[in-house]
Design a protein around this motif. Structure first.
Motif, PDB file in Angstrom:
ATOM      1  N   GLU A 126       0.803  -1.233   0.000  1.00  0.00           N
ATOM      2  CA  GLU A 126       0.000   0.000   0.000  1.00  0.00           C
ATOM      3  C   GLU A 126       0.834   1.281   0.000  1.00  0.00           C
ATOM      4  N   TYR A 128      -0.071   5.670   0.787  1.00  0.00           N
ATOM      5  CA  TYR A 128      -1.114   6.567   1.318  1.00  0.00           C
ATOM      6  C   TYR A 128      -0.743   8.012   1.007  1.00  0.00           C
ATOM      7  N   VAL A 131      -1.107  12.595   3.916  1.00  0.00           N
ATOM      8  CA  VAL A 131      -0.896  12.201   5.309  1.00  0.00           C
ATOM      9  C   VAL A 131      -0.309  13.393   6.078  1.00  0.00           C
ATOM     10  N   LYS A 135      -0.882  11.664  11.518  1.00  0.00           N
ATOM     11  CA  LYS A 135      -1.251  10.328  11.046  1.00  0.00           C
ATOM     12  C   LYS A 135      -0.042   9.530  10.548  1.00  0.00           C
ATOM     13  N   MET A 139       0.065   5.431   9.411  1.00  0.00           N
ATOM     14  CA  MET A 139       0.279   5.054   8.020  1.00  0.00           C
ATOM     15  C   MET A 139       1.562   4.225   7.843  1.00  0.00           C
ATOM     16  N   SER A 142       0.446   0.931   8.668  1.00  0.00           N
ATOM     17  CA  SER A 142      -0.404   0.391   7.594  1.00  0.00           C
ATOM     18  C   SER A 142       0.446  -0.141   6.435  1.00  0.00           C
ATOM     19  N   ASP A 248      -9.639  14.468   4.013  1.00  0.00           N
ATOM     20  CA  ASP A 248     -10.278  13.297   4.620  1.00  0.00           C
ATOM     21  C   ASP A 248     -11.667  13.076   4.045  1.00  0.00           C
ATOM     22  N   THR A 713     -11.608   0.811   6.170  1.00  0.00           N
ATOM     23  CA  THR A 713     -11.774   2.244   5.931  1.00  0.00           C
ATOM     24  C   THR A 713     -11.259   2.567   4.531  1.00  0.00           C
ATOM     25  N   TYR A 714     -11.428   3.834   4.148  1.00  0.00           N
ATOM     26  CA  TYR A 714     -10.981   4.232   2.813  1.00  0.00           C
ATOM     27  C   TYR A 714      -9.482   4.008   2.647  1.00  0.00           C
ATOM     28  N   ALA A 715      -8.733   4.278   3.721  1.00  0.00           N
ATOM     29  CA  ALA A 715      -7.274   4.102   3.644  1.00  0.00           C
ATOM     30  C   ALA A 715      -6.918   2.665   3.284  1.00  0.00           C
ATOM     31  N   ASP A 716      -7.741   1.714   3.732  1.00  0.00           N
ATOM     32  CA  ASP A 716      -7.454   0.303   3.446  1.00  0.00           C
ATOM     33  C   ASP A 716      -7.688  -0.053   1.975  1.00  0.00           C
ATOM     34  N   GLU A 718      -7.827   2.370  -0.633  1.00  0.00           N
ATOM     35  CA  GLU A 718      -7.397   3.423  -1.558  1.00  0.00           C
ATOM     36  C   GLU A 718      -6.398   2.899  -2.595  1.00  0.00           C
TER      37      GLU A 718
END
Lengths: 871, 98
Positions: A126, A128, A131, A135, A139, A142, A248, A713-716, A718
């Motif tokens: 991933e 992101y 950021v 955060k 991240m 993540s 966000d 969530t969206y981050a997961d 994206e």
């Protein structure tokens, strides 16, 4: 610092320490390329962090799939060590001290196993964006956790890579608030032409192009002379803004009207990009694909990697033998989006999706076919082609099974087939209210709409509400046409080849044909008023509706348009695709069709004359058939042959009509599904579960459910969305093979000779026509077809029908005798050749084309462009 | 051998005529929205097939009669059963996907 190092720190930039991506960026920086500043959390940080989480016993495991979820969850639940946290914060502060505004970062995975030969790990890990300082920790974790997703684990397993040997570094890099950004290839990524450099650019942040959200401007530059050979300025509707108000929430905005069709790059900027791209290529020693951005007139290089050709697909093919599902492919050659595929796969079992297209499994079809056929012969028959098949030999061993299956089929569907015989034209109208009811019912979701409308009728449901079955029952038209052809050959061999096609056309009540006539009628209304006519012909398409609404004299046209939308508003281009806008959402497409008519004052008159001429031709043929049959024994006395031929003709016409009309209605199901999806999308965008419009179409049903319930969530998702978008673009440029798992023998089409400008296909509507070609790839983008021009299209569906009204003839890349193009062309009495390979790439707009619909042949003479004219 | 062929023929005829009659009965529902236009042809067709079925059943005797009746009954049962079975399967699949 132990765990964090600057991006430009070349001393420690080996792959084992900082991963493939970061090592590459460091090298580029060392060569003096302007790369945005940042820092790297090295692989030691990950290794130390993981060793604290995993006990020694657990770290011994070889098969990790069952443990991956636990590791992921443990990583996300853990806290960064104090040392690491301190180092990250210190690196951030050092960067922040050079900026006046709070820094926003891109946080990207950089694994040690990335870009190994034979294991690209594309899309496995991933990244992101947007950021903020607060955060960063989350991240970074993540990114580490993305090493343990099911997909990444399966990929490593398949590649035979030990799970614990792969380590993950994380790049934290400043996001450049670019005004223009894009990508550049130092060779043509499609053709591999090394004499050119191809630049794609768009407004705002590069994510819009990289994620495939916009059609970018494209500039082709000659490598040696640096001259701009070709430039294509696209209509750019969306952009990712340099500084979104609330990253966000929603991250994609509309491009201001005045900038949409404007060029994004100046000549000077094009030269700067070309220079940097070629410099990167010289350094790495192979063709490069660079990502870049311009901010306050400064150029930034964001990434450089080897070019991957669009034709190089890494699709894992399923086991077994498959053939392209022609009934869908001839209406829609593009790949389907992940959500559409998922919804169809969940509900329609016998279809398999490969390369984004629907395929049928040969093993499922074979038991129904009682003939001795090799795999490739069966594949050809399934693809509705008789290539390479001279005579069918009955297999007596297979006969009992085939007979039993047909008998079972007859038992299951016999009643319905009888119910749909000789029904009035309007018998499916009730389906409209059924679809509306499902659309209005909030308790039914998109998946439920498919089940309710396609598969779960009540026991006492009228036949008109079961449109999918009606469509299947119309398949009988094949058999009837075959019988008519056979009887004509036997009794009336002197008749021209096109006789069966003329004989089985001419039925009233075909809805797409009526739709075309309604557009012609609207064109007449528009043409009667000079002001309205001028608006339609002169005003930019995006503004034409507003201008018409402001014009009092346009009221009759707008009223007719509203009435048209009430009936046909659910239609659109690529209507089996859930992301495809319908006409009621975007009436400009219909206005463009009216515009086609207005180019020629006499278009409607010519159209009428054409139809009358065809009607006369048909009547002449009927008389010829009757006269021919009268010469046969006992025919004058009994009229038995004519009665039979006439009965078969009527039935064939009825079932061809049923096929087209039922398709017209079952498209409403996709319309209903789209409405449901759009509702969910609006809700998700409002709740912040999605941040960009259209992202929903790149998710699967279960992923949507997980987003809804908050499990992810969206981050997961994206990064997943981004990779699926890119995959979709790659698949769009790829022509799917007719078969998978079966090698077709080379078939010689005796007339097919592109070098001598002759293309062979299947004649779908008889007659010969000569005219200028107009290649239209997507009628929603450019539907201008002057009356009399030859329509050259990749496929057609009912939304293309109005173009047939003004066309002199049609040439279509896919299709069959009973495809939409063939049926409509026969109704309009215009020649049509379908299944003409590569016609849209070989023939150019303006070429002089001769369409021989009787013999299925297309010849063309290239149009010589005057100097200075660009394509 | 002959009787097997005859019985099979009448069994299939029973199926076919039952199918035809059920389809005609459905036409009342299918064409209800224009029943005033189609009532007469529908009733005519229903009466025609009822008469054919009754006459065939009355005319036949022995095993052929049984085969004919069983054909009709088998199909009527099959038609109802296959509908509910397929619907149940679809709904179970749908329920799982929810």
């Amino acid at each position: 610092m132990v765990y964090v190092q600057k991006l430009e720190d070349t001393a420690n930039s080996n792959i084992e320490k900082v991963g493939g991506k970061a090592a590459n960026l460091t090298q580029v920086m060392a060569q003096g390329f302007p790369v945005p500043p940042g820092f790297v959390i090295n692989t030691s940080a990950y290794a130390d962090h993981l060793s604290r989480l995993l006990s020694p016993a657990k770290s011994d495991f070889k098969s990790v799939s069952s443990e991956a979820k636990l590791i992921r969850e443990a990583l996300m639940a853990s806290t960064l060590s104090k040392d690491l946290e301190k180092e990250v914060l210190s690196s951030h502060r050092s960067l922040q001290s050079e900026r006046d505004v709070p820094l926003i970062y891109a946080v990207r995975s950089s694994a040690t196993a990335e870009d190994l030969s034979g294991a690209s790990f594309a899309g496995q890990h991933e990244s992101y964006y947007y950021v903020t300082e607060g955060k960063l920790g989350k991240m970074i974790k993540s990114c580490w956790a993305s090493l343990w997703t099911d997909a990444a684990c399966s990929y490593r397993h398949a590649q035979g890579i030990d799970h614990l040997s792969v380590k993950m570094a994380v790049i934290v890099q400043e996001m450049i608030p670019s005004e223009v950004s894009g990508i550049t290839f130092t060779e043509d990524p499609v053709t591999g032409d090394k004499s050119v450099v191809v630049i794609e650019s768009s407004w705002g942040m590069g994510a819009a192009i990289v994620d495939g959200r916009v059609t970018p401007d494209q500039f082709t530059i000659h490598r040696e002379s640096r001259a701009i050979i070709k430039s294509r300025i696209s209509h750019k509707r969306h952009m990712v803004p340099p500084s979104p108000e609330n990253p966000d929430h929603i991250r994609i905005i509309d491009v201001p009207e005045q900038k949409r069709s404007a060029a994004t790059l100046s000549d000077e900027q094009i030269q700067i990009i070309t220079t940097h791209a070629l410099k990167a290529e010289a350094y790495f020693g192979c063709s490069q694909d660079i990502e870049w951005a311009f901010h306050k007139d400064s150029f930034y290089l964001l990434q450089s990697r080897p070019v991957t050709r669009s034709g190089e697909l890494r699709e894992t093919l399923p086991k077994g033998q498959y053939v392209l599902f022609k009934p869908l492919y001839e209406n829609f050659t593009d790949p389907l989006l992940p959500l559409s595929i998922d919804l169809l796969q969940m509900t329609v079992d016998p279809i398999t999706f490969i390369y984004g297209r629907a395929y049928s499994k040969i093993a499922d079809i074979r038991p129904f076919v009682p003939f001795k056929l090799s795999d490739w012969q069966l594949a050809n028959i399934t693809y509705l082609s008789s290539e390479g098949i001279k005579q069918l030999k009955l297999s007596f061993i297979k006969l009992p099974l085939s007979f039993f299956l047909f008998f079972l089929f007859y038992l299951c569907f016999g009643v319905f087939y009888k119910r749909t015989r000789n029904m009035p034209d309007d018998f499916m109208d009730s389906f409209r209210s059924k679809a509306d009811k499902v659309i209005d019912d909030d308790s039914v979701d998109a998946l439920g709409a498919i089940y309710e409308l396609f598969f779960c009728p009540s026991f006492f449901e009228p036949a008109g509400n079961m449109v999918l079955l009606a469509n299947t029952s119309a398949g009988r038209s094949w058999l009837l046409i075959f019988l008519i052809k056979y009887l004509f050959n036997r009794w009336l061999p002197h008749l021209p080849k096109e006789a069966p096609s003329i004989f089985t056309s001419g039925d009233e009540g075909i809805l797409p044909t009526q739709m075309g006539r309604q557009i012609a009628a609207m064109a007449l209304i528009a043409g009667e008023n000079i002001k309205v006519r001028e608006i339609i012909l002169g005003v930019e398409p995006s503004k034409v509706m507003k201008r018409l609404e402001a014009e009092p004299q346009a009221t009759p046209l707008l009223e007719a348009l509203e009435k048209f939308m009430d009936t046909h508003g659910h239609r659109g281009i690529k209507e089996m695709e859930v992301d495809s806008p319908r006409w009621e959402e975007n009436p400009v497409t219909v206005i463009n069709m009216i515009k086609n008519y207005l180019h020629d004052h006499d278009a409607a008159k010519k159209e009428r004359e054409k139809e009358e001429k065809f009607q006369q031709k048909r009547e002449y043929l009927i008389n010829e058939v009757k006269a021919g049959l009268d010469k046969k024994p006992l025919e004058r006395l009994t009229g038995i042959r004519w009665k039979l031929i006439s009965f078969l003709g009527n039935q064939a016409r009825y079932f061809i009509k049923l096929r087209e009309n039922s398709r017209y209605f079952h498209i409403m199901i996709f319309y209903a599904v789209r409405k449901k999806i759009l509702k969910t999308e609006a809700e998700f965008l409002q709740r912040g579960k999605l941040k960009c419009k259209d992202d929903i179409f790149y998710l699967k049903w279960k992923e949507l459910k997980s987003l809804d319930s908050g499990k992810v969530t969206y981050a997961d998702v994206e990064d997943l969305i981004r990779h699926r978008r890119l995959e979709y673009i790659r698949l769009s440029k790829f022509t799917p093979p007719k078969t998978v798992g079966i090698t077709l023998p080379p078939v010689e089409k005796t007339d097919h000779d592109p070098d001598n400008k002759v293309l062979a296909g299947q004649g779908a509507a008889s007659g010969t026509y000569e005219g200028k070609a107009r290649v239209i790839l997507d009628p929603s983008v450019n539907a201008t077809l002057k009356p009399g021009e030859v329509l050259v299209a990749p496929y057609t569906d009912p939304a293309w029908t109005p173009l047939f009204l003004t066309a002199g003839a049609a040439v279509v890349e896919t299709g069959s005798y009973l495809s939409h193009a063939g049926t409509i062309a026969r109704e309009y009495g215009m020649p049509c050749v379908v299944d003409v390979s590569d016609c849209t790439s070989l023939i150019r707009s303006g070429d002089l084309v001769t369409v021989d619909g009787t013999n299925g042949k297309v010849t063309w003479v290239p149009h010589e462009k005057p100097p200075g004219e660009t394509s | 051998m002959m009787s097997i062929i005859t019985n099979t023929f009448f069994f299939l005829l029973g199926i076919h005529l039952a199918m035809q009659l059920i389809a005609d009965l459905y036409r009342i529902i299918d064409l209800w929205y224009r029943i005033e236009d189609f009532l007469f042809p529908i009733i005519r067709s229903i009466l025609f097939y009822t008469l054919i079925i009754a006459m065939t059943g009355w005319y036949l005797d022995g095993s052929a009669k049984h085969a004919f009746i069983w054909g009709g009954l088998f199909f009527s049962g099959f038609h109802v059963a296959i509908f509910w079975i397929s619907q149940a399967l679809f709904r179970v699949k749908w329920g799982r996907q929810k």
